[in-house]
Design an enzyme around this catalytic site. Structure first.
Site, PDB file in Angstrom:
ATOM      1  N   HIS A   1       0.815  -1.238   0.200  1.00  0.00           N
ATOM      2  CA  HIS A   1       0.050   0.170  -0.040  1.00  0.00           C
ATOM      3  C   HIS A   1       0.983   1.299   0.067  1.00  0.00           C
ATOM      4  O   HIS A   1       0.533   2.340   0.429  1.00  0.00           O
ATOM      5  CB  HIS A   1      -0.982   0.024   1.108  1.00  0.00           C
ATOM      6  CG  HIS A   1      -1.677  -1.442   1.436  1.00  0.00           C
ATOM      7  ND1 HIS A   1      -2.846  -1.650   0.770  1.00  0.00           N
ATOM      8  CD2 HIS A   1      -1.345  -2.293   2.085  1.00  0.00           C
ATOM      9  CE1 HIS A   1      -3.409  -2.729   1.335  1.00  0.00           C
ATOM     10  NE2 HIS A   1      -2.400  -3.280   2.143  1.00  0.00           N
TER      11      HIS A   1
ATOM     12  N   LYS B   1      16.382  21.430 -11.905  1.00  0.00           N
ATOM     13  CA  LYS B   1      15.654  20.256 -12.018  1.00  0.00           C
ATOM     14  C   LYS B   1      16.595  19.278 -12.784  1.00  0.00           C
ATOM     15  O   LYS B   1      17.271  19.607 -13.999  1.00  0.00           O
ATOM     16  CB  LYS B   1      14.549  20.652 -13.014  1.00  0.00           C
ATOM     17  CG  LYS B   1      13.525  21.188 -12.076  1.00  0.00           C
ATOM     18  CD  LYS B   1      12.574  20.336 -11.509  1.00  0.00           C
ATOM     19  CE  LYS B   1      11.545  19.751 -12.129  1.00  0.00           C
ATOM     20  NZ  LYS B   1      10.503  18.906 -11.499  1.00  0.00           N
TER      21      LYS B   1
ATOM     22  N   SER C   1      15.024  21.308 -16.967  1.00  0.00           N
ATOM     23  CA  SER C   1      13.821  22.111 -17.162  1.00  0.00           C
ATOM     24  C   SER C   1      14.120  23.516 -17.822  1.00  0.00           C
ATOM     25  O   SER C   1      15.366  23.833 -17.337  1.00  0.00           O
ATOM     26  CB  SER C   1      12.870  22.223 -15.815  1.00  0.00           C
ATOM     27  OG  SER C   1      12.407  23.633 -15.981  1.00  0.00           O
TER      28      SER C   1
ATOM     29  N   GLU D   1       9.718   7.894 -17.470  1.00  0.00           N
ATOM     30  CA  GLU D   1       8.146   8.459 -17.573  1.00  0.00           C
ATOM     31  C   GLU D   1       7.735   8.237 -18.992  1.00  0.00           C
ATOM     32  O   GLU D   1       6.582   7.892 -19.064  1.00  0.00           O
ATOM     33  CB  GLU D   1       8.464  10.099 -17.323  1.00  0.00           C
ATOM     34  CG  GLU D   1       8.537  10.517 -15.818  1.00  0.00           C
ATOM     35  CD  GLU D   1       8.958  11.912 -16.003  1.00  0.00           C
ATOM     36  OE1 GLU D   1       7.876  12.851 -15.980  1.00  0.00           O
ATOM     37  OE2 GLU D   1      10.133  12.429 -15.850  1.00  0.00           O
TER      38      GLU D   1
END
Ligand code: ARG
Length: 467
Positions: free
Chosen positions: A166, A293, A287, A300
């Protein structure tokens, strides 16, 4: 070479004497597949040569015709490889383009090639041959990815991170063990591909348009020439079903889903909130606005591309569902999803085999996280069971201990022995070892468990399997 006219080249005007008007340009574009099915050219030529050799052996065409066909196909192969072959939209698909060029080059022999054959069994054969070879390439890549994971697992057999259920801290696990979970998934994916390959590698040729043919074809011979395991036994089925493409795409979808789950973990682990790993810069981007970043773009994208492959599976299933026997032109739509599935899976596997080698592991951060969240609570309960308590009573006693530890903001291992003994008098000084992460890990020696010695045994098994 014969001087007789080449009907195929006149297709832009009409199919045959039967047709009295040409296709509009729009309809031609709508029905043509050559822009994408040209990638089947090698399989198409291999299938044609095997068919022609058999026709000659059976006395259906003359030895001279076979020689002409071989010569023409050699030239066509050279032209396609050199990029000088002229693909014509008016000739609709890869099959008619190659046949037309063959006839242009060698005359009547080219026109005899299609004896006892239809594009229906031809295309089914081409797609099967093409897919079979692609599966071989994918299987090699899948083995490489597994090997990369196994090596990383071996290096990290002793590294501890929190195992989650979980997404809540559950029990400490070895990072090597965690990585080997993916090796198990990819091993099953490889098995599935091998299984699909077996069913794919059967020969439709000889089924002709749908009913078989009256020429004395030797289908077994053609299958053998093409390295196929068998011959499709029903002509209607052979020309119309694409279940092999569907089950391949299902196997590819599962494999992508495994990559996607791994990707999700990589993204989580790389976030500052976890800080478990870093990915090599070459798999990340920055970025344009936030200078600090470093984004895990590759995992992804793999997660995103999984949706695309699952979409292809849905597309192919839906393509097939309403089709009556036998061949329908709908089937021409099988190619783009199938091709894109192969391309996407191939690129993904190739990149991930490399990416895994570039994972920087941060053991301290992993251990720190495992120490938060009372990951050894089960071990304390098991300890009490070994002292004679029924498991349910032990579970309850430990729940009280965890509650107090939470209130005091400490880990179970940090509670003084005297405090621990208030939860149950059976707790002795020997509990200290049980409450460590290392002790918890080492205790799980059961087959398939996370103890480092088990992880090492699994690494050895996988290494032998993948050698
Ligand atoms: N391009 C077609 C396909 O991909 C080849 C088979 C065409 N057969 C036919 N009867 N029109 O399915």
């Amino acid at each position: 070479m014969s001087s007789s006219s080449n009907q195929l080249d006149k297709k832009s005007q009409a199919w045959s004497a039967l047709f009295s008007e040409p296709m509009s340009e729009l309809v031609q574009r709508y029905t043509a597949s050559v822009d994408f099915d040209r990638r089947l050219w090698k399989a198409d030529i291999a299938g044609s040569l095997a068919h022609a050799e058999m026709l000659a052996a059976q006395g259906v065409i003359a030895a001279g015709d076979l020689a002409d066909i071989r010569r023409g196909m050699a030239q066509i192969t050279a032209e396609i490889e050199a990029g000088s072959f002229e693909w014509k939209l008016a000739l609709e698909d890869v099959h008619l383009n190659i046949e037309a060029r063959l006839t242009q080059l060698v005359g009547d022999a080219g026109k005899r090639l299609h004896t006892g054959r239809s594009r229906n069994d031809q295309v089914a054969t081409d797609v099967r041959l093409w897919l079979r070879d692609e599966i071989d390439g994918l299987s090699t890549l899948l083995a490489e990815l597994q090997r990369a994971l196994v090596e990383l697992a071996d290096k990290n057999a002793e590294v501890i991170l929190p195992g989650f259920t979980h997404l809540q801290v559950a029990q400490p696990v070895s990072f090597g063990h965690h990585l080997l979970a993916y090796v198990e998934m990819f091993a099953r994916d490889a098995e599935r591909l091998a299984d699909v390959r077996r069913r794919t590698n059967h020969l439709p040729l000889g089924s002709a348009a749908l009913a078989g043919t009256s020429y004395p074809l030797d289908r077994e011979r053609v299958a053998k020439t093409l390295g196929m395991e068998g011959v499709c036994q029903n002509s209607l089925d052979a020309v119309s079903d694409r279940d092999f493409a569907i089950e391949f795409t299902a196997a590819a979808s599962l494999c992508m889903i495994h990559v996607s789950r791994f990707s999700e973990e990589l993204v989580l682990w790389m976030s500052q909130n976890f800080g478990f790993i870093d990915l090599a810069d070459r798999f990340c981007t920055g970025s344009s606005i936030m200078p600090q970043k470093k984004n895990p773009d590759v995992p992804e994208l793999a997660r995103g591309k999984t949706g695309r492959v699952v979409g292809h599976l849905m597309g192919l299933l839906t393509l097939m569902k309403g089709q009556p026997l036998a061949y329908n032109k709908d089937n021409q739509e099988d190619k783009e999803p199938l091709f894109d599935t192969v391309d996407t899976l191939r690129d993904t596997l190739r990149i991930f085999a490399e990416l895994v080698g570039g994972i920087v592991v941060k053991p301290e951060a992993m251990e720190r996280a495992a120490r938060r969240g009372y990951a050894t609570a089960t071990d304390l309960a098991d300890y009490l069971v070994k002292k004679g308590l029924p498991f349910r009573d032990a579970h309850e006693a430990v729940a009280h201990a965890v509650k107090v530890a939470i209130q005091q903001g400490v880990d179970l291992a940090e509670l003084p022995l005297a405090t621990l003994q208030t939860f149950h008098p059976a707790i002795g000084a020997d509990v200290a070892e049980v409450l460590t992460l290392r002790g918890s890990l080492d205790a799980r020696k059961v087959l398939g468990g996370t103890a480092p010695q088990q992880v090492r045994a699994q690494v050895a098994r996988h290494r032998a399997r993948l050698a």
